[in-house]
Every structure is written in C-alpha cells, then in structure tokens.
Design a protein around this motif. Structure first.
Motif, mmCIF file in Angstrom:
data_model
loop_
_atom_site.group_PDB
_atom_site.id
_atom_site.type_symbol
_atom_site.label_atom_id
_atom_site.label_comp_id
_atom_site.label_asym_id
_atom_site.label_seq_id
_atom_site.Cartn_x
_atom_site.Cartn_y
_atom_site.Cartn_z
ATOM 1 N N GLU A 505 0.844 -1.187 0.000
ATOM 2 C CA GLU A 505 0.000 0.000 0.000
ATOM 3 C C GLU A 505 0.888 1.249 0.000
ATOM 4 O OE1 GLU A 505 -2.704 -0.457 3.271
ATOM 5 O OE2 GLU A 505 -3.973 -1.830 2.141
ATOM 6 N N ARG A 506 0.341 2.375 0.400
ATOM 7 C CA ARG A 506 1.105 3.622 0.401
ATOM 8 C C ARG A 506 2.364 3.475 1.246
ATOM 9 N NH1 ARG A 506 -2.249 7.372 3.299
ATOM 10 N NH2 ARG A 506 -0.761 7.444 4.995
ATOM 11 N N THR A 507 3.494 3.855 0.679
ATOM 12 C CA THR A 507 4.770 3.631 1.365
ATOM 13 C C THR A 507 5.222 4.836 2.186
ATOM 14 O OG1 THR A 507 5.923 4.333 -0.643
ATOM 15 C CG2 THR A 507 5.577 1.965 -0.331
ATOM 16 N N ARG A 508 4.601 5.985 2.008
ATOM 17 C CA ARG A 508 5.003 7.183 2.747
ATOM 18 C C ARG A 508 4.013 7.462 3.886
ATOM 19 N NH1 ARG A 508 5.611 11.514 -1.930
ATOM 20 N NH2 ARG A 508 6.129 12.901 -0.186
ATOM 21 N N TYR A 522 4.243 30.311 8.857
ATOM 22 C CA TYR A 522 5.525 30.061 9.527
ATOM 23 C C TYR A 522 5.680 28.568 9.842
ATOM 24 C CZ TYR A 522 8.909 29.950 13.373
ATOM 25 O OH TYR A 522 9.971 29.644 14.190
ATOM 26 N N ALA A 523 4.638 27.973 10.444
ATOM 27 C CA ALA A 523 4.710 26.548 10.806
ATOM 28 C C ALA A 523 4.736 25.669 9.557
ATOM 29 C CB ALA A 523 3.519 26.188 11.694
ATOM 30 N N LEU A 524 3.906 25.984 8.570
ATOM 31 C CA LEU A 524 3.837 25.167 7.352
ATOM 32 C C LEU A 524 5.136 25.218 6.560
ATOM 33 C CD1 LEU A 524 0.191 25.874 6.075
ATOM 34 C CD2 LEU A 524 1.023 23.876 7.328
ATOM 35 N N ALA A 525 5.826 26.356 6.588
ATOM 36 C CA ALA A 525 7.091 26.464 5.856
ATOM 37 C C ALA A 525 8.117 25.485 6.408
ATOM 38 C CB ALA A 525 7.613 27.899 5.947
ATOM 39 N N ASN A 526 8.146 25.318 7.717
ATOM 40 C CA ASN A 526 9.069 24.347 8.328
ATOM 41 C C ASN A 526 8.676 22.909 7.988
ATOM 42 O OD1 ASN A 526 10.715 26.280 9.617
ATOM 43 N ND2 ASN A 526 9.253 26.474 11.311
ATOM 44 N N GLU A 529 9.527 21.507 4.368
ATOM 45 C CA GLU A 529 10.886 21.063 4.064
ATOM 46 C C GLU A 529 11.001 19.541 4.100
ATOM 47 O OE1 GLU A 529 13.386 22.985 6.879
ATOM 48 O OE2 GLU A 529 12.998 25.014 6.116
ATOM 49 N N ARG A 530 10.075 18.895 4.808
ATOM 50 C CA ARG A 530 10.145 17.434 4.966
ATOM 51 C C ARG A 530 8.901 16.710 4.444
ATOM 52 N NH1 ARG A 530 10.494 17.394 11.157
ATOM 53 N NH2 ARG A 530 9.414 19.371 10.839
ATOM 54 N N SER A 551 7.942 12.610 3.699
ATOM 55 C CA SER A 551 8.895 12.110 2.702
ATOM 56 C C SER A 551 9.438 10.738 3.096
ATOM 57 C CB SER A 551 10.054 13.103 2.545
ATOM 58 O OG SER A 551 10.683 13.324 3.795
ATOM 59 N N ARG A 552 9.214 10.335 4.354
ATOM 60 C CA ARG A 552 9.656 9.016 4.835
ATOM 61 C C ARG A 552 8.442 8.113 5.046
ATOM 62 N NH1 ARG A 552 14.524 10.496 9.115
ATOM 63 N NH2 ARG A 552 15.731 11.784 7.655
ATOM 64 N N ASN A 553 8.752 6.864 5.451
ATOM 65 C CA ASN A 553 7.645 5.903 5.530
ATOM 66 C C ASN A 553 6.941 5.883 6.879
ATOM 67 O OD1 ASN A 553 9.565 4.681 7.084
ATOM 68 N ND2 ASN A 553 9.772 2.839 5.825
ATOM 69 N N GLU A 554 7.376 6.701 7.856
ATOM 70 C CA GLU A 554 6.665 6.717 9.135
ATOM 71 C C GLU A 554 5.814 7.981 9.259
ATOM 72 O OE1 GLU A 554 10.694 8.647 9.970
ATOM 73 O OE2 GLU A 554 10.047 6.750 9.051
ATOM 74 N N ASP A 555 4.787 7.903 10.122
ATOM 75 C CA ASP A 555 3.944 9.073 10.368
ATOM 76 C C ASP A 555 4.738 10.132 11.146
ATOM 77 O OD1 ASP A 555 1.864 7.827 9.130
ATOM 78 O OD2 ASP A 555 0.816 7.231 10.958
ATOM 79 N N MET A 556 4.386 11.389 10.906
ATOM 80 C CA MET A 556 5.066 12.500 11.592
ATOM 81 C C MET A 556 4.003 13.392 12.232
ATOM 82 S SD MET A 556 7.828 15.210 10.003
ATOM 83 C CE MET A 556 6.758 15.825 8.695
#
Length: 625
Positions: A505-508, A522-526, A529-530, A551-556
């Motif tokens: 399934e979705r890998t990201r 301000y918060a969204l700009a940071n 980046e990822r 951009s990675r496979n774990e939730d943030m």
C-alpha cells in the motif's frame, strides 16, 4: 391509442463506452424529431439532467425519452458508459428491440463496449453499428469496423447478429450516412478552438438514414394488446409527490389507471395491488395516459414496495417472467457517523438515523448497491460495483447536506468450489506516449498486473492488462504523474480469479496535526521542508487530522498552528515573506484512494478532510501494542 399506433412502437437503447457520443446522439435525435419549440433553447447533453452528470460529462443513470418519425413512436434509452453503473445497462437491455452500438472512429471498441454488447447479444438483439466522429483527423474507420467484427466473433454472435448494419456519423452535427464518402467535403464551423454544434443537421445531411435503418430492422412491436397483461419492472424512479414509480416495457396486454393487478415477485409470490396512475414518455416529458398497450415503455405509481424484477400481470393471469440478474458488488466501504471535533458544523444531517434513512432510500432505486449492518450502530457496510459507483453516492449525499466519514474501499473476496480464495480482477486498457511506458509497466507489475497485449502506433503505446482491483486503488493519481497527464486509462470488471498475493500500500507516512488550531505560514514552511502539504495557511485543523504526506515511511506528528515568537528586535527587511509551494487538493475519489486502513475520509457539504481513525497519539500507540 388506436391499433395502428400500437403496432408502430420501437424501443431502442444507445450503448457505448464513455465519451463515444451517446448523449450527443440522443440530443440530435431529439432536435430532429421536432419536440422543441423554435423559441426553446436546447442544452448540450439534455438527457444528463443530474448535476453530477453535467459536471463530470458522463451518464450515470439510464433515462428514457421518445421521438416520432413518420408514424412510428421510438422510445430511446440513454445508458451509462462506465462499468461501475453496469447494473443500469443490464436491466434496460431487456426492454428494447435493438441497440445502436456507438464506436469512436479512432479509439475503436473499448472495455465497456464489450460489456454492453455482450448483454445485447445474450438477449438475441441484432445491433446497428454506428461509427461516430468520422471527421476526426486520426479516424481509422475500416480498421475499427474490422475490430468490431472481431469483437462480435469473440462474444460468439450468431450468423444473424454478425449481419449487422453499419452506419457512419458525426453526432454533434446531427449527421448519419451510409457511406463515409458522403461527408468528405463537409465544412464543420468552429469559433476558435470550439466547434459549433449543429444537432439539427448540416448541408442537407441529417439522421434520416439512422431512423430508416431502425424501422427497416425492427418494423415495430407486434400487437399483443388483446392478450392478458404482463410486464416486468426493469427500472425504478421516485417522485416526491406520487412516490415510487415502476418502469418497464409492456410485454403484452393493456394497462389502465386505477386497475387492480397481480404482482409476482422474484420468489414467485403473488399479491393483488391497485395501480394509481400510468405514464409514458413524450419527448422528454412524463405524460399521464388513460391506456398504455403492449410494446410501449410504461411507468406505474401506487405500488409502494414495487421492485426490480417484479412482474405486473392481469388479476386472473399471474405469470412470473424470468428474473433479472444483477451483477454482484465487487467493492465495499464503511459509511460512519462523523465523529471528528468538527462534526455538525457544516452538515444538516449528521446522525445514524439520518444515514440509515438515506441509504434505505437509495436502495429503492439503486439495485447495484448492498447495505449491511455492522457491529456498531453508527456504521453501515455499503457495497457497490466500484469506486465511482460508491463515490457518486457519497457526493450526492454531501450535496444534500449529509456529514459522514468513510473507510478505505475494500474488494469483496469469494471462495471457489475448491475452497480457494478469489478476488475481482479488472481489464485495463492504457494509451500513452512511448517514452512513459517503462514507468507505467513497472508500476502495473508491482500491483500484480499481467500484460495481455501491447502494440505501438504513431509514437504511442496501447497496453492491455488484467490487474486485481486491489492493485488499482490509488493508481490513477500515480498514472497521471507518470504520464504527465498525457495518458488515458479505462477499466472494466473482468472476472474473479485466485488471490494474487500481497500488494504493497502507500509507502510514505502521514503528517498529522498535534492539536486543534489555525495553520500558519511560519509553521507550514518548516513542515514543507520534509513533507508535501495538503492545507494552506489559515486552515482550521484538529488533532489527528492529516495535513500532509511525509517524505519518509513513518507518520510524523507536527504543530501546524505554531506562530513565530515576537522579539524586541525590529528592523526593516529582517523577515522575508514566506513562500510556500502550492498545496495538494484532493477530490473525493483521490482521498478514497489515498487513505490506509487506519485512516478515514471525513465528508461534509463543504469539505473533504483526511484523518486518522484514532485521533489522539495515545490511542494510536495503545492500538499499535
């Protein structure tokens, strides 16, 4: 109705793939039959009366109208061209005398063409082939005719059916001819890049050859008006004033208002009911009649629980007609009461009672749908013929003021005779520029697809694959990115085959809001980046809402509402204006394709949000253990 009129009724269906020109042809038939007054403006695709149909440019519901040609009444059914609405097509074919098979002069027969043609041949009908859009620069008329012959033979048409009549046309101009050479010198006017439609015909050419061919092939319905009444309900409609309407062609006999009839249901049970009113179609209008006879398409009111497949008979001659078989659903999802912190802010109907009543109402007319209870009183399992079939229902509900949450679509598995698990597989036809083919083929192989055919022509490649329905979830967005929007993909249900194994399934991972608040640049700009963002600054979010794709496979987990701290240093030009890349906006279908099992799509009249099923981080960790 006099005896001559009874004998001169012909019922036809227009069948084709999406975008072949069905609704445009029906527009031209109506325009040339004189049902519109001279001062009456005719809209494009007049039969696509539903708002969703107009917006999407597709036919979702089959609809009836009638035209007069000479002394014949021709009832016309405009059928859906998308495989997800195949239950509409299956029933309608039983009510017609012939079908006009519309095929694009460049595309040729497509997956849905095969489906609707097969249903027609099974009923013993002899289609009339109409090669449409013969004015296209890339038209390949002779090749397409050969492909249609091959399709007829693949579907095991008999000798009578293989001897079909062939016509050629430009539906948007209201032109049909017996020989393509007749339109060789025609000049089609255009205003810039837009072609001027002239459904009333052009340069002395019109639809008379089509009308004449229909009459030559059918010659009207036989006169069975003196026999006992019998007709089967093949479609349903609902009127706010008179309730449920049963629609079907009268097989024999005559029906009158306020008549007592016998109703034979699908299990052979007989009951007596009294009909209120009977209607037929004149042009686009439903007209009340004092008598409707054999051969005509009739609507009856007054029978509250009438359903598809019921046979209406003379009171003293109850007789069951063969049942109408509807293809079973192949996909399901859960419809749930919206439980997000924003529940009830935008919708009018938000409770489980509202949800249940709306789904029960939909079942009255949408026979391809199945609704089942679940362990929870706030959720219902809804099954249909595909993503589009279900998403159209959801879209209608949100426009009516409903709020709900829905789960990830899931295919419906079966066990075969040997006890092996089977899953639905679809045939996919793809056309794309040659330089993008490698990426698409690799993606289809990852999704357990099997290549059936591949050929190249003029720098473009045509791929034919069979792919598990599971593997097609989320493919459309990936496909559009891989082909830079230059590819086309059409699909249809193929068969149930043995389970193909696990499909990734979705890998990201998802980017999840940590708390309720209003997003800041301000918060969204940071975060940007990822991750890829789904929301712009100034959006009100809640804890557990998904606001981007990591951009990675774990939730943030992030705080998108964090504001920049004020300082006692003030200098002009110290802070540059924050520039964010455009955020990704999801359509309803894209949101349904995007989510994983632990996520939901929240749908309200004005918003489509993606959220975690469990909103708090603590609950998600506990469930993970």
């Amino acid at each position: 109705m006099n005896l001559d009129a009874r004998r001169k009724i012909i019922n036809i269906a227009v069948i084709a793939h999406v975008d072949a020109g069905k609704s445009t042809l029906v527009d031209a038939l109506l325009a040339q039959s004189g049902i519109f007054r001279d001062n009456e403006e005719m809209t494009d695709r007049v039969m696509d009366s539903n708002d969703l149909e107009k917006e999407r440019g597709i036919t979702i519901y089959s609809k009836n109208c009638s035209v007069m040609h000479e002394d014949y009444k021709i009832n016309i059914v405009d059928t859906p061209g998308h495989a997800d609405f195949s239950s509409e097509v299956e029933r309608i074919i039983k009510t017609v005398d012939t079908v006009i098979l519309l095929v694009d002069s460049a595309e040729g027969p497509m997956p849905q063409t095969r489906f609707v043609l097969q249903k027609s041949l099974e009923q013993g009908l002899v289609p009339i082939l109409l090669i449409n859009k013969i004015d296209k620069k890339d038209a390949r008329i002779d090749e397409v005719v050969d492909e249609v012959y091959e399709l007829f033979m693949d579907l095991e048409a008999d000798d009578r059916q293989l001897d079909f009549k062939i016509l050629y046309g430009i539906a948007r101009q209201g032109i049909v001819v017996r020989d393509p050479a007749q339109v060789a010198g025609i000049q089609i006017e255009s205003a810039g890049s837009k072609i001027n439609k002239r459904p009333s015909g052009q340069d002395g050419l019109n639809l008379v050859p089509l009308f004449d061919t229909i009459i030559e092939e059918v010659r009207g319905y036989p006169d069975y008006s003196e026999e006992p009444l019998r007709f089967q309900i093949s479609s349903l409609a609902y009127d706010d004033y008179i309730g449920r309407l049963g629609i079907g062609r009268i097989d024999r006999g005559t029906i009158h208002p306020a008549e007592t009839v016998a109703i034979v249901d699908g299990e052979g049970h007989v009951r007596l009911e009294k009909i209120n009113q009977v209607f037929t179609y004149r042009g686009l209008k439903r007209v009340e009649e004092t008598e409707v006879s054999s051969g005509d398409i009739c609507l009856v009111s007054g029978i509250r629980d009438i359903t598809i497949g019921d046979t209406i008979c003379a009171e003293d001659h109850p007789e069951q007609m063969p049942s109408i078989r509807i293809e079973e659903p192949s996909m399901s999802m859960n419809f749930m009461v919206n439980s997000s912190p924003f529940a009830g802010r935008e919708g009018k109907y938000v409770t489980s009672r509202h949800l249940r009543e709306r789904l029960e109402k939909e079942l009255e007319v949408n026979v391809g749908l199945l609704v089942e209870e679940t362990d929870s009183t706030d959720a219902f399992k809804v099954s249909g013929r595909g993503e589009l079939h279900l998403s159209v229902l959801i879209e209608q509900m949100r426009r009516e003021g409903y709020e709900l949450a829905v789960s990830k679509p899931r295919v419906i598995y079966k066990d075969n005779d040997r006890g092996k698990r089977e899953e639905p597989v679809e045939e996919v036809i793809i056309e794309l520029p040659e330089n993008y083919s490698g990426g698409v083929i690799a993606e289809l192989n990852i999704r357990k697809g099997s290549m059936m055919n591949m050929n190249a022509r003029n720098g473009r490649i045509r791929l034919v694959y069979t792919v598990p329905t599971r593997g097609l979830l989320g493919l459309r967005t990936v496909f559009m990115n891989l082909t830079r929007g230059e590819g086309t993909m059409v699909r249809r249900f193929f068969a149930y085959e043995e389970y193909k194994g696990e499909i990734s399934e979705r890998t990201r991972g998802a980017v999840i809001a940590q708390e309720e608040g209003t997003t800041t640049a301000y918060a969204l700009a940071n975060i940007a980046e990822r991750a890829e963002l789904f929301v712009p600054p100034g959006t009100h979010v809640y804890e557990g809402m998904i606001i981007g794709l990591n951009s990675r496979n774990e939730d943030m987990i992030v705080n998108p509402a964090k504001a920049k701290k004020a300082s006692n240093i003030r200098a002009a030009g110290t802070d540059d204006a924050i520039k964010l890349s455009p955020h990704r906006v999801f359509t309803l279908e894209e949101a349904l394709e995007f989510i994983n099992d632990d996520e939901l799509v929240e749908i309200t009249p004005s918003s489509v949000r993606i959220r975690k099923r469990l909103l708090t981080e603590r609950d998600r960790k506990r469930a993970g253990k």
